[in-house]
Design a protein around this motif. Structure first.
Motif, PDB file in Angstrom:
ATOM      1  N   LYS A 337      39.469  26.448  32.646  1.00 18.69           N
ATOM      2  CA  LYS A 337      40.552  26.855  33.535  1.00 18.69           C
ATOM      3  C   LYS A 337      40.589  28.373  33.703  1.00 18.69           C
ATOM      4  O   LYS A 337      40.902  28.880  34.779  1.00 18.69           O
ATOM      5  CB  LYS A 337      41.888  26.338  33.011  1.00 18.69           C
ATOM      6  N   PHE A 338      40.285  29.110  32.625  1.00 21.03           N
ATOM      7  CA  PHE A 338      40.255  30.567  32.762  1.00 21.03           C
ATOM      8  C   PHE A 338      39.201  30.980  33.777  1.00 21.03           C
ATOM      9  O   PHE A 338      39.463  31.788  34.685  1.00 21.03           O
ATOM     10  CB  PHE A 338      39.990  31.246  31.417  1.00 21.03           C
ATOM     11  N   PHE A 339      38.006  30.440  33.651  1.00 19.50           N
ATOM     12  CA  PHE A 339      36.922  30.859  34.540  1.00 19.50           C
ATOM     13  C   PHE A 339      37.052  30.279  35.949  1.00 19.50           C
ATOM     14  O   PHE A 339      36.459  30.806  36.887  1.00 19.50           O
ATOM     15  CB  PHE A 339      35.572  30.497  33.925  1.00 19.50           C
ATOM     16  N   GLU A 340      37.848  29.224  36.113  1.00 17.08           N
ATOM     17  CA  GLU A 340      38.078  28.698  37.462  1.00 17.08           C
ATOM     18  C   GLU A 340      38.834  29.685  38.329  1.00 17.08           C
ATOM     19  O   GLU A 340      38.611  29.767  39.538  1.00 17.08           O
ATOM     20  CB  GLU A 340      38.852  27.380  37.392  1.00 17.08           C
ATOM     21  N   THR A 341      39.752  30.433  37.732  1.00 23.17           N
ATOM     22  CA  THR A 341      40.565  31.371  38.520  1.00 23.17           C
ATOM     23  C   THR A 341      40.151  32.824  38.337  1.00 23.17           C
ATOM     24  O   THR A 341      40.572  33.681  39.108  1.00 23.17           O
ATOM     25  CB  THR A 341      42.053  31.229  38.145  1.00 23.17           C
ATOM     26  N   HIS A 342      39.339  33.114  37.334  1.00 24.89           N
ATOM     27  CA  HIS A 342      38.921  34.491  37.091  1.00 24.89           C
ATOM     28  C   HIS A 342      37.829  34.908  38.067  1.00 24.89           C
ATOM     29  O   HIS A 342      36.810  34.227  38.197  1.00 24.89           O
ATOM     30  CB  HIS A 342      38.403  34.649  35.666  1.00 24.89           C
ATOM     31  N   GLU A 343      38.059  36.007  38.746  1.00 21.93           N
ATOM     32  CA  GLU A 343      37.052  36.599  39.618  1.00 21.93           C
ATOM     33  C   GLU A 343      36.640  37.928  39.000  1.00 21.93           C
ATOM     34  O   GLU A 343      37.471  38.812  38.802  1.00 21.93           O
ATOM     35  CB  GLU A 343      37.596  36.812  41.022  1.00 21.93           C
ATOM     36  N   CYS A 344      35.370  38.049  38.686  1.00 21.66           N
ATOM     37  CA  CYS A 344      34.897  39.269  38.035  1.00 21.66           C
ATOM     38  C   CYS A 344      35.242  40.488  38.880  1.00 21.66           C
ATOM     39  O   CYS A 344      34.983  40.512  40.090  1.00 21.66           O
ATOM     40  CB  CYS A 344      33.394  39.195  37.792  1.00 21.66           C
ATOM     41  N   ASN A 345      35.823  41.486  38.242  1.00 23.00           N
ATOM     42  CA  ASN A 345      36.243  42.699  38.936  1.00 23.00           C
ATOM     43  C   ASN A 345      35.264  43.831  38.649  1.00 23.00           C
ATOM     44  O   ASN A 345      34.214  43.625  38.031  1.00 23.00           O
ATOM     45  CB  ASN A 345      37.667  43.068  38.504  1.00 23.00           C
ATOM     46  N   SER A 346      35.615  45.022  39.070  1.00 24.89           N
ATOM     47  CA  SER A 346      34.704  46.165  38.921  1.00 24.89           C
ATOM     48  C   SER A 346      34.401  46.473  37.457  1.00 24.89           C
ATOM     49  O   SER A 346      33.292  46.903  37.126  1.00 24.89           O
ATOM     50  CB  SER A 346      35.303  47.400  39.599  1.00 24.89           C
ATOM     51  N   ILE A 347      35.378  46.213  36.554  1.00 25.18           N
ATOM     52  CA  ILE A 347      35.131  46.495  35.136  1.00 25.18           C
ATOM     53  C   ILE A 347      34.170  45.455  34.564  1.00 25.18           C
ATOM     54  O   ILE A 347      33.264  45.783  33.799  1.00 25.18           O
ATOM     55  CB  ILE A 347      36.449  46.509  34.337  1.00 25.18           C
ATOM     56  N   CYS A 348      34.363  44.192  34.931  1.00 27.26           N
ATOM     57  CA  CYS A 348      33.436  43.148  34.479  1.00 27.26           C
ATOM     58  C   CYS A 348      32.011  43.485  34.890  1.00 27.26           C
ATOM     59  O   CYS A 348      31.065  43.346  34.102  1.00 27.26           O
ATOM     60  CB  CYS A 348      33.831  41.795  35.059  1.00 27.26           C
ATOM     61  N   HIS A 349      31.840  43.926  36.149  1.00 27.43           N
ATOM     62  CA  HIS A 349      30.498  44.262  36.643  1.00 27.43           C
ATOM     63  C   HIS A 349      29.936  45.486  35.922  1.00 27.43           C
ATOM     64  O   HIS A 349      28.749  45.529  35.574  1.00 27.43           O
ATOM     65  CB  HIS A 349      30.544  44.507  38.150  1.00 27.43           C
ATOM     66  N   ALA A 350      30.797  46.469  35.667  1.00 27.01           N
ATOM     67  CA  ALA A 350      30.330  47.680  34.981  1.00 27.01           C
ATOM     68  C   ALA A 350      29.887  47.369  33.562  1.00 27.01           C
ATOM     69  O   ALA A 350      28.959  47.989  33.036  1.00 27.01           O
ATOM     70  CB  ALA A 350      31.437  48.734  34.985  1.00 27.01           C
ATOM     71  N   LEU A 351      30.539  46.405  32.932  1.00 31.20           N
ATOM     72  CA  LEU A 351      30.162  46.022  31.570  1.00 31.20           C
ATOM     73  C   LEU A 351      28.974  45.061  31.551  1.00 31.20           C
ATOM     74  O   LEU A 351      28.361  44.856  30.498  1.00 31.20           O
ATOM     75  CB  LEU A 351      31.343  45.357  30.864  1.00 31.20           C
ATOM     76  N   GLY A 352      28.682  44.458  32.698  1.00 28.80           N
ATOM     77  CA  GLY A 352      27.602  43.479  32.733  1.00 28.80           C
ATOM     78  C   GLY A 352      27.960  42.184  32.042  1.00 28.80           C
ATOM     79  O   GLY A 352      27.092  41.502  31.495  1.00 28.80           O
TER      80      GLY A 352
END
Length: 392
Positions: A337-352
């Motif tokens: 359920k967390f990953f169903e609604t979570h959209e990776c943001n700029s920080i997620c992408h920066a951390l890889g």
């Protein structure tokens, strides 16, 4: 606790007296996320608390003083306890996981007096005496893998100042702390007298593990830091349980000051009125760092003047086959359920941080700007091994 606004009406509040000396702190009424889920929280409820582990720049410089929330609990004071107080935001009926989905926001209940009393002392009085009472305090530190168990003197209020669906929240003074605001704590107790003592320790475990994961997250040198309040369990030896042979325990943590916001719940809900990246990125990081064995959700707390977040009352979902964190640990369903609604943001992408879609891990390091730490899949086993030592 479910957070609901009761219209624009607010009950008359007594004017608190200032502390005799400056300090820092204040409070947010701790939410119990064992079976209730707040899928519709107000993003601007005024609550607070303070953690002894918070950075000194925030705890000492930014919040130098606050009005004493419970002057009648100061050492030696013999004033009667005020109350019963009015609960301006009574909780709605609880929604039990995993069948609640994302329910519509019910109409707010009318403000009600909170008549629940603290479990009585042996003399029948629910208010601690002016000199306080001796209790045993248990605090777990995940980094050192150790429990600290000490005797302290506290004073607990007669009436709660906040009630949720499952718990009542009382003001408390910790006389082992320096006089002033640093003595201000909150003590939470289940409305169900048969609530297992184990659940109080389990909440403490979750918060200690979340605090450790927050420290690891901060090592990535992001602009904004996060931490969790230090949670403890106290056992009141001089109080009488309504259950024959039962033990009276409270979950306690510091009282801090700030505007409280709930960002997510434990079933994929995201607060649309608080579009922040850090809370969601932290949850995503916990899944990565634990090698997919857990995810920390139910992110809620306050933000200080430097933009750093101070959280409390997390819920942890664990992978099947591992020790559980109670009824609100929805296992694989909660992680999904967390990953169903979570959209990776700029920080997620920066951390890889690797994305998870339909249960599959997708690695994309094209925008990575940080080196991630080596995951540790044994976090839960390490935690459960040492936490169990204090429950016997």
């Amino acid at each position: 606790y479910s957070q609901h606004r009761a219209g624009s009406w607010q009950p008359p509040q007594p004017q608190p007296q200032p502390h005799p000396q400056p300090g820092s702190v204040s409070h947010r009424h701790g939410s119990m996320s064992i079976t209730t889920t707040s899928t519709h929280s107000s993003a601007s409820s005024h609550r607070s608390r303070r953690s002894t582990s918070m950075p000194s720049s925030w705890s000492d410089r930014k919040v130098c003083s606050h009005p004493d929330p419970a002057p009648h609990l100061n050492h030696g004071v013999r004033h009667p306890a005020p109350g019963p107080r009015i609960n301006p935001n009574p909780p709605a009926p609880p929604q039990y996981a995993p069948h609640f989905g994302i329910p519509a926001i019910p109409a707010p209940n009318r403000p009600q007096p909170m008549t629940t009393l603290a479990p009585p002392l042996r003399n029948g009085c629910p208010l601690s005496p002016p000199e306080g009472e001796i209790v045993t305090k248990h605090t777990f530190n995940f980094s050192t893998k150790s429990w600290a168990t000490v005797k302290i003197r506290v004073r607990i209020d007669k009436y709660p100042f906040q009630e949720g669906t499952l718990r009542s929240v009382f003001y408390m003074k910790d006389f082992s702390r320096p006089a002033g605001p640093r003595q201000d704590y909150v003590a939470k107790i289940s409305k169900d007298p048969r609530e297992p003592v184990e659940s109080y320790f389990q909440d403490c475990e979750m918060q200690a593990l979340a605090a450790y994961l927050a420290q690891e997250f901060n090592k990535l040198s992001l602009p904004k830091k996060i931490d969790y309040l230090e949670a403890s369990v106290i056992e009141c030896h001089d109080r009488v349980s309504p259950v024959p042979g039962g033990r009276v325990v409270f979950a306690v943590e510091p009282y801090i000051h700030g505007t409280f916001c709930k960002y997510t719940n434990n079933y994929g809900w995201i607060n649309p009125g608080a579009p922040r990246n850090s809370p969601q990125t932290f949850s995503h990081f916990t899944h990565y760092f634990s090698q997919g064995t857990l995810v920390v959700v139910d992110i809620q707390g306050i933000t200080d003047e430097d933009g750093n977040d101070h959280y409390t009352d997390p819920q942890i979902h664990t992978r099947p086959g591992l020790p559980s964190f109670g009824k609100a640990d929805l296992r694989a369903e909660g992680i999904q359920k967390f990953f169903e609604t979570h959209e990776c943001n700029s920080i997620c992408h920066a951390l890889g941080l690797p994305r998870v879609k339909n249960g599959k891990v997708i690695h994309d390091t094209s925008g990575q700007q940080r080196t991630l730490p080596v995951p540790n899949p044994n976090l839960i086993w390490e935690l459960k091994k040492y936490c169990s030592e204090a429950r016997d």
